[in-house]
Every structure is written in structure tokens, then in C-alpha cells.
Design a protein around this motif. Structure first.
Motif, PDB file in Angstrom:
ATOM      1  N   UNK A   1       0.846  -1.193   0.000  1.00 15.95           N
ATOM      2  CA  UNK A   1       0.000   0.000   0.000  1.00 15.95           C
ATOM      3  C   UNK A   1       0.881   1.242   0.000  1.00 15.95           C
ATOM      4  N   UNK A   2       1.926   1.202   0.783  1.00 10.13           N
ATOM      5  CA  UNK A   2       2.871   2.322   0.845  1.00 10.13           C
ATOM      6  C   UNK A   2       3.528   2.549  -0.519  1.00 10.13           C
ATOM      7  N   UNK A   3       3.950   1.486  -1.172  1.00 14.28           N
ATOM      8  CA  UNK A   3       4.543   1.596  -2.514  1.00 14.28           C
ATOM      9  C   UNK A   3       3.528   2.204  -3.481  1.00 14.28           C
ATOM     10  N   UNK A   4       2.295   1.712  -3.440  1.00 17.12           N
ATOM     11  CA  UNK A   4       1.254   2.226  -4.326  1.00 17.12           C
ATOM     12  C   UNK A   4       0.990   3.710  -4.080  1.00 17.12           C
ATOM     13  N   UNK A   5       1.005   4.131  -2.827  1.00 18.88           N
ATOM     14  CA  UNK A   5       0.747   5.523  -2.472  1.00 18.88           C
ATOM     15  C   UNK A   5       1.788   6.456  -3.091  1.00 18.88           C
ATOM     16  N   UNK A   6       2.980   5.950  -3.290  1.00 21.18           N
ATOM     17  CA  UNK A   6       4.039   6.759  -3.907  1.00 21.18           C
ATOM     18  C   UNK A   6       3.813   6.968  -5.400  1.00 21.18           C
ATOM     19  N   UNK A   7       2.950   6.167  -6.012  1.00 19.34           N
ATOM     20  CA  UNK A   7       2.775   6.202  -7.464  1.00 19.34           C
ATOM     21  C   UNK A   7       1.387   6.618  -7.928  1.00 19.34           C
ATOM     22  N   UNK A   8       0.361   6.448  -7.116  1.00 14.86           N
ATOM     23  CA  UNK A   8      -1.024   6.665  -7.558  1.00 14.86           C
ATOM     24  C   UNK A   8      -1.617   7.939  -6.965  1.00 14.86           C
ATOM     25  N   UNK A   9      -2.696   8.398  -7.574  1.00 16.03           N
ATOM     26  CA  UNK A   9      -3.428   9.570  -7.093  1.00 16.03           C
ATOM     27  C   UNK A   9      -4.126   9.270  -5.777  1.00 16.03           C
ATOM     28  N   UNK A  10      -4.732   8.080  -5.680  1.00 16.68           N
ATOM     29  CA  UNK A  10      -5.470   7.697  -4.478  1.00 16.68           C
ATOM     30  C   UNK A  10      -5.317   6.193  -4.260  1.00 16.68           C
ATOM     31  N   UNK A  11      -5.117   5.798  -3.010  1.00 20.61           N
ATOM     32  CA  UNK A  11      -4.960   4.378  -2.665  1.00 20.61           C
ATOM     33  C   UNK A  11      -5.679   4.119  -1.351  1.00 20.61           C
ATOM     34  N   UNK A  12      -6.434   3.037  -1.309  1.00 21.72           N
ATOM     35  CA  UNK A  12      -7.046   2.567  -0.073  1.00 21.72           C
ATOM     36  C   UNK A  12      -6.702   1.092   0.051  1.00 21.72           C
ATOM     37  N   UNK A  13      -6.119   0.723   1.188  1.00 23.77           N
ATOM     38  CA  UNK A  13      -5.839  -0.676   1.475  1.00 23.77           C
ATOM     39  C   UNK A  13      -6.922  -1.221   2.395  1.00 23.77           C
ATOM     40  N   UNK A  14      -7.489  -2.364   2.038  1.00 23.63           N
ATOM     41  CA  UNK A  14      -8.502  -2.976   2.903  1.00 23.63           C
ATOM     42  C   UNK A  14      -8.039  -4.363   3.315  1.00 23.63           C
ATOM     43  N   UNK A  15      -8.466  -4.773   4.493  1.00 20.01           N
ATOM     44  CA  UNK A  15      -8.148  -6.102   4.991  1.00 20.01           C
ATOM     45  C   UNK A  15      -9.262  -6.556   5.922  1.00 20.01           C
ATOM     46  N   UNK A  16      -9.412  -7.861   6.050  1.00 21.27           N
ATOM     47  CA  UNK A  16     -10.443  -8.443   6.903  1.00 21.27           C
ATOM     48  C   UNK A  16      -9.983  -8.510   8.371  1.00 21.27           C
ATOM     49  N   UNK A  17      -8.686  -8.378   8.602  1.00 19.59           N
ATOM     50  CA  UNK A  17      -8.140  -8.483   9.962  1.00 19.59           C
ATOM     51  C   UNK A  17      -7.962  -7.094  10.567  1.00 19.59           C
ATOM     52  N   UNK A  18      -8.765  -6.794  11.563  1.00 18.60           N
ATOM     53  CA  UNK A  18      -8.701  -5.472  12.209  1.00 18.60           C
ATOM     54  C   UNK A  18      -7.312  -5.176  12.774  1.00 18.60           C
ATOM     55  N   UNK A  19      -6.663  -6.190  13.343  1.00 19.88           N
ATOM     56  CA  UNK A  19      -5.342  -5.964  13.931  1.00 19.88           C
ATOM     57  C   UNK A  19      -4.314  -5.581  12.866  1.00 19.88           C
ATOM     58  N   UNK A  20      -4.461  -6.090  11.651  1.00 22.77           N
ATOM     59  CA  UNK A  20      -3.559  -5.689  10.573  1.00 22.77           C
ATOM     60  C   UNK A  20      -3.820  -4.255  10.137  1.00 22.77           C
ATOM     61  N   UNK A  21      -5.072  -3.853  10.115  1.00 18.78           N
ATOM     62  CA  UNK A  21      -5.411  -2.475   9.773  1.00 18.78           C
ATOM     63  C   UNK A  21      -4.819  -1.525  10.811  1.00 18.78           C
TER      64      UNK A  21
END
Length: 86
Positions: free
Chosen positions: A42-62
Motif C-alpha cells: 500500500x505504501x509503494x502504491x501511495x508513492x505512485x497513484x493519485x489515491x490508494x485505499x488498502x482494505x483487509x479483513x483483519x482489524x489488527x492488521x489495519x
């Protein structure tokens, strides 16, 4: 890739995914990363894209991703339990 049409890109492993994030995502792109885990890609994508949202099913990972990468946007989502949120 043309920027006028939405695309779904799938890769077999993390290394390929990171390469894709660096080479196929442009400044005008918006990315929804499903299964963002600890947020490294997600961090890598944020460096390249206009907008990025990372989603996950595990709250602790979020929670951990948000601590590690406060400049990135992470959301908890179980796509099977709440498909209307996609």
C-alpha cells in the motif's frame, strides 16, 4: 494500460505485485488494494497513484498498518459480510 478503463490486475506472488505497483500504476490512477496486510505494498502504491485505499479483513492488521504507514489510508472490510461497502 489505458487510464480511461478500469482494470483488475492479478499476480501470483508478492514480488510480482510490488513490481506491478512500481511499473503499472500512474499518477492519475486510483487503487483499491484488497488484502493489504501490513501495508508495505500500500505504501509503494501511495508513492505512485493519485489515491490508494488498502482494505483487509483483519482489524489488527489495519491497526498495525495505520501505525507503520500513517500517510496511507487503511480500512477494515470483510467483502463477503458487507459487499455493499465496495
Amino acid at each position: 494500460l489505458p487510464t480511461c478503463q478500469p482494470h483488475v490486475l492479478l499476480v501470483p506472488d508478492t514480488l510480482s505485485y510490488r513490481r506491478l505497483a512500481r511499473t503499472q500504476v500512474g499518477r492519475t490512477d486510483a487503487v483499491l488494494e484488497v488484502g493489504s496486510s501490513l501495508g508495505e505494498c500500500t505504501h509503494i502504491l501511495t508513492c505512485h497513484a493519485r489515491a490508494v485505499v488498502g482494505i483487509d479483513v483483519a482489524r489488527e492488521l489495519i491497526e498495525e498498518s495505520s501505525k507503520r504507514h500513517p500517510d496511507c489510508q487503511f480500512e477494515w472490510l470483510d467483502c463477503f459480510e458487507e459487499p455493499e461497502r465496495l
